[in-house]
Design a protein around this motif. Structure first.
Motif, PDB file in Angstrom:
ATOM      1  N   ARG A   1     -43.234 -14.420 -27.085  1.00  0.00           N
ATOM      2  CA  ARG A   1     -43.969 -15.002 -28.209  1.00  0.00           C
ATOM      3  C   ARG A   1     -44.937 -16.083 -27.764  1.00  0.00           C
ATOM      4  O   ARG A   1     -44.946 -16.509 -26.628  1.00  0.00           O
ATOM      5  N   ASP A   2     -45.696 -16.516 -28.716  1.00  0.00           N
ATOM      6  CA  ASP A   2     -46.767 -17.464 -28.419  1.00  0.00           C
ATOM      7  C   ASP A   2     -46.242 -18.805 -27.937  1.00  0.00           C
ATOM      8  O   ASP A   2     -46.929 -19.537 -27.244  1.00  0.00           O
ATOM      9  N   GLN A   3     -45.025 -19.098 -28.322  1.00  0.00           N
ATOM     10  CA  GLN A   3     -44.481 -20.400 -27.932  1.00  0.00           C
ATOM     11  C   GLN A   3     -44.366 -20.500 -26.427  1.00  0.00           C
ATOM     12  O   GLN A   3     -44.267 -21.568 -25.882  1.00  0.00           O
ATOM     13  N   HIS A   4     -44.413 -19.367 -25.782  1.00  0.00           N
ATOM     14  CA  HIS A   4     -44.295 -19.392 -24.328  1.00  0.00           C
ATOM     15  C   HIS A   4     -45.651 -19.704 -23.729  1.00  0.00           C
ATOM     16  O   HIS A   4     -46.330 -18.852 -23.215  1.00  0.00           O
ATOM     17  N   HIS A   5     -45.997 -20.948 -23.825  1.00  0.00           N
ATOM     18  CA  HIS A   5     -47.320 -21.341 -23.356  1.00  0.00           C
ATOM     19  C   HIS A   5     -47.316 -21.642 -21.876  1.00  0.00           C
ATOM     20  O   HIS A   5     -48.337 -21.934 -21.305  1.00  0.00           O
ATOM     21  N   PHE A   6     -46.141 -21.580 -21.274  1.00  0.00           N
ATOM     22  CA  PHE A   6     -46.096 -21.777 -19.834  1.00  0.00           C
ATOM     23  C   PHE A   6     -46.784 -20.601 -19.156  1.00  0.00           C
ATOM     24  O   PHE A   6     -47.005 -19.560 -19.760  1.00  0.00           O
ATOM     25  N   GLN A   7     -47.093 -20.787 -17.920  1.00  0.00           N
ATOM     26  CA  GLN A   7     -47.888 -19.772 -17.230  1.00  0.00           C
ATOM     27  C   GLN A   7     -47.069 -18.559 -16.831  1.00  0.00           C
ATOM     28  O   GLN A   7     -46.100 -18.657 -16.107  1.00  0.00           O
ATOM     29  N   LEU A   8     -47.499 -17.440 -17.295  1.00  0.00           N
ATOM     30  CA  LEU A   8     -46.948 -16.194 -16.811  1.00  0.00           C
ATOM     31  C   LEU A   8     -47.835 -15.734 -15.670  1.00  0.00           C
ATOM     32  O   LEU A   8     -48.989 -16.114 -15.591  1.00  0.00           O
ATOM     33  N   PRO A   9     -47.301 -14.911 -14.803  1.00  0.00           N
ATOM     34  CA  PRO A   9     -48.138 -14.381 -13.745  1.00  0.00           C
ATOM     35  C   PRO A   9     -49.285 -13.578 -14.349  1.00  0.00           C
ATOM     36  O   PRO A   9     -49.067 -12.752 -15.209  1.00  0.00           O
ATOM     37  N   LYS A  10     -50.474 -13.839 -13.886  1.00  0.00           N
ATOM     38  CA  LYS A  10     -51.628 -13.194 -14.507  1.00  0.00           C
ATOM     39  C   LYS A  10     -52.000 -11.922 -13.776  1.00  0.00           C
ATOM     40  O   LYS A  10     -52.859 -11.185 -14.208  1.00  0.00           O
ATOM     41  N   LYS A  11     -51.387 -11.699 -12.684  1.00  0.00           N
ATOM     42  CA  LYS A  11     -51.721 -10.496 -11.943  1.00  0.00           C
ATOM     43  C   LYS A  11     -50.964  -9.315 -12.506  1.00  0.00           C
ATOM     44  O   LYS A  11     -50.261  -9.434 -13.479  1.00  0.00           O
ATOM     45  N   LYS A  12     -51.108  -8.223 -11.857  1.00  0.00           N
ATOM     46  CA  LYS A  12     -50.609  -6.974 -12.415  1.00  0.00           C
ATOM     47  C   LYS A  12     -49.108  -6.903 -12.660  1.00  0.00           C
ATOM     48  O   LYS A  12     -48.721  -6.444 -13.694  1.00  0.00           O
ATOM     49  N   PRO A  13     -48.279  -7.282 -11.700  1.00  0.00           N
ATOM     50  CA  PRO A  13     -46.889  -6.862 -11.835  1.00  0.00           C
ATOM     51  C   PRO A  13     -46.283  -7.275 -13.152  1.00  0.00           C
ATOM     52  O   PRO A  13     -45.528  -6.522 -13.727  1.00  0.00           O
ATOM     53  N   ASN A  14     -46.667  -8.457 -13.642  1.00  0.00           N
ATOM     54  CA  ASN A  14     -46.120  -8.892 -14.913  1.00  0.00           C
ATOM     55  C   ASN A  14     -44.610  -8.876 -14.855  1.00  0.00           C
ATOM     56  O   ASN A  14     -43.940  -8.618 -15.835  1.00  0.00           O
ATOM     57  N   PHE A  15     -44.134  -9.158 -13.711  1.00  0.00           N
ATOM     58  CA  PHE A  15     -42.707  -9.013 -13.484  1.00  0.00           C
ATOM     59  C   PHE A  15     -41.887  -9.978 -14.332  1.00  0.00           C
ATOM     60  O   PHE A  15     -40.907  -9.584 -14.965  1.00  0.00           O
ATOM     61  N   TYR A  16     -42.285 -11.202 -14.348  1.00  0.00           N
ATOM     62  CA  TYR A  16     -41.537 -12.181 -15.144  1.00  0.00           C
ATOM     63  C   TYR A  16     -41.456 -11.743 -16.602  1.00  0.00           C
ATOM     64  O   TYR A  16     -40.400 -11.779 -17.214  1.00  0.00           O
ATOM     65  N   ALA A  17     -42.597 -11.361 -17.155  1.00  0.00           N
ATOM     66  CA  ALA A  17     -42.615 -10.987 -18.575  1.00  0.00           C
ATOM     67  C   ALA A  17     -41.690  -9.818 -18.842  1.00  0.00           C
ATOM     68  O   ALA A  17     -41.019  -9.771 -19.877  1.00  0.00           O
ATOM     69  N   ARG A  18     -41.616  -8.911 -17.921  1.00  0.00           N
ATOM     70  CA  ARG A  18     -40.738  -7.762 -18.133  1.00  0.00           C
ATOM     71  C   ARG A  18     -39.283  -8.180 -18.062  1.00  0.00           C
ATOM     72  O   ARG A  18     -38.447  -7.659 -18.803  1.00  0.00           O
ATOM     73  N   VAL A  19     -38.995  -9.120 -17.212  1.00  0.00           N
ATOM     74  CA  VAL A  19     -37.633  -9.658 -17.192  1.00  0.00           C
ATOM     75  C   VAL A  19     -37.307 -10.286 -18.546  1.00  0.00           C
ATOM     76  O   VAL A  19     -36.253 -10.030 -19.131  1.00  0.00           O
ATOM     77  N   TYR A  20     -38.223 -11.087 -19.055  1.00  0.00           N
ATOM     78  CA  TYR A  20     -37.946 -11.779 -20.318  1.00  0.00           C
ATOM     79  C   TYR A  20     -37.766 -10.792 -21.467  1.00  0.00           C
ATOM     80  O   TYR A  20     -36.932 -10.999 -22.349  1.00  0.00           O
ATOM     81  N   GLU A  21     -38.541  -9.734 -21.463  1.00  0.00           N
ATOM     82  CA  GLU A  21     -38.390  -8.736 -22.523  1.00  0.00           C
ATOM     83  C   GLU A  21     -36.979  -8.171 -22.546  1.00  0.00           C
ATOM     84  O   GLU A  21     -36.408  -7.953 -23.608  1.00  0.00           O
ATOM     85  N   ILE A  22     -36.458  -7.935 -21.387  1.00  0.00           N
ATOM     86  CA  ILE A  22     -35.106  -7.391 -21.335  1.00  0.00           C
ATOM     87  C   ILE A  22     -34.088  -8.428 -21.763  1.00  0.00           C
ATOM     88  O   ILE A  22     -33.199  -8.155 -22.568  1.00  0.00           O
ATOM     89  N   VAL A  23     -34.248  -9.631 -21.240  1.00  0.00           N
ATOM     90  CA  VAL A  23     -33.272 -10.674 -21.561  1.00  0.00           C
ATOM     91  C   VAL A  23     -33.219 -10.926 -23.069  1.00  0.00           C
ATOM     92  O   VAL A  23     -32.162 -11.154 -23.632  1.00  0.00           O
ATOM     93  N   GLU A  24     -34.362 -10.844 -23.706  1.00  0.00           N
ATOM     94  CA  GLU A  24     -34.395 -11.087 -25.148  1.00  0.00           C
ATOM     95  C   GLU A  24     -33.634 -10.027 -25.930  1.00  0.00           C
ATOM     96  O   GLU A  24     -33.323 -10.239 -27.096  1.00  0.00           O
ATOM     97  N   GLN A  25     -33.360  -8.932 -25.312  1.00  0.00           N
ATOM     98  CA  GLN A  25     -32.644  -7.873 -26.029  1.00  0.00           C
ATOM     99  C   GLN A  25     -31.151  -7.859 -25.767  1.00  0.00           C
ATOM    100  O   GLN A  25     -30.432  -7.033 -26.318  1.00  0.00           O
ATOM    101  N   ILE A  26     -30.686  -8.793 -24.953  1.00  0.00           N
ATOM    102  CA  ILE A  26     -29.236  -8.860 -24.748  1.00  0.00           C
ATOM    103  C   ILE A  26     -28.599  -9.325 -26.055  1.00  0.00           C
ATOM    104  O   ILE A  26     -28.959 -10.388 -26.558  1.00  0.00           O
ATOM    105  N   PRO A  27     -27.708  -8.555 -26.600  1.00  0.00           N
ATOM    106  CA  PRO A  27     -27.118  -8.932 -27.890  1.00  0.00           C
ATOM    107  C   PRO A  27     -26.302 -10.218 -27.777  1.00  0.00           C
ATOM    108  O   PRO A  27     -25.774 -10.537 -26.712  1.00  0.00           O
ATOM    109  N   ILE A  28     -26.202 -10.920 -28.865  1.00  0.00           N
ATOM    110  CA  ILE A  28     -25.321 -12.085 -28.927  1.00  0.00           C
ATOM    111  C   ILE A  28     -23.900 -11.622 -28.636  1.00  0.00           C
ATOM    112  O   ILE A  28     -23.457 -10.605 -29.144  1.00  0.00           O
ATOM    113  N   GLY A  29     -23.206 -12.391 -27.828  1.00  0.00           N
ATOM    114  CA  GLY A  29     -21.837 -12.025 -27.475  1.00  0.00           C
ATOM    115  C   GLY A  29     -21.749 -11.094 -26.283  1.00  0.00           C
ATOM    116  O   GLY A  29     -20.662 -10.696 -25.889  1.00  0.00           O
ATOM    117  N   LYS A  30     -22.918 -10.763 -25.728  1.00  0.00           N
ATOM    118  CA  LYS A  30     -22.932  -9.921 -24.539  1.00  0.00           C
ATOM    119  C   LYS A  30     -23.608 -10.644 -23.384  1.00  0.00           C
ATOM    120  O   LYS A  30     -24.289 -11.651 -23.577  1.00  0.00           O
TER     121      LYS A  30
END
Length: 123
Positions: A5-34
DNA sequence: ACACTGACCTCCT
DNA sequence: AAGGAGGCCAGTG
């Protein structure tokens, strides 16, 4: 909605791999309690063996981020990132509040492990 | 551009 | 069984 989301104003890698962002997408989907593991995330990103990169991505998160990084732990259920949450006790408390149970010092993985591979299969 | 650093994991004694 | 070495590779200085 967009996982990062937009609140993430910290710097994401601007190059191609977008690796960090992909990690965060997954982490955000971990259900509560898991929880899931560094290795499981790396694997689902097609980078099996690069679990350290996942830790590095999480380490770049600002404090107070809404990415639930406390739900990422190591393979055996130890809170290896506890230092980033103010220590083991603090991190354990966060997880307990979400319903995660422990066997001694370790998360009960049998009960709470969530495999990010499930994302692909379920809409 | 190079060297080093990691919130890890797997193999090899 | 327990502990060490090496691999992984995107950021950072």
């Amino acid at each position: 909605m967009g996982p990062i989301r937009d609140q993430h104003h910290f710097q994401l890698p601007k190059k191609k791999p977008n690796f960090y962002a992909r990690v965060y997408e997954i982490v955000e989907q971990i259900p509560i309690g898991k929880v899931t593991t560094y290795g499981a995330i790396a694997e689902v990103l097609g980078m099996k063996g690069s679990s350290r990169m996942v830790g590095q991505a999480l380490g770049a998160l600002p404090e107070g981020s809404d990415v639930p990084a406390q739900r990422v732990i190591n393979r055996i259920g130890a809170l290896s990132g506890a230092h980033h949450f103010g220590g083991y006790d603090r991190m354990r408390t966060m997880l307990r509040r979400e319903g995660v149970t422990f066997k001694g010092e370790l998360v009960d993985m049998e009960e709470h492990f969530w495999d990010p591979k499930l994302i692909s299969d379920t809409p």
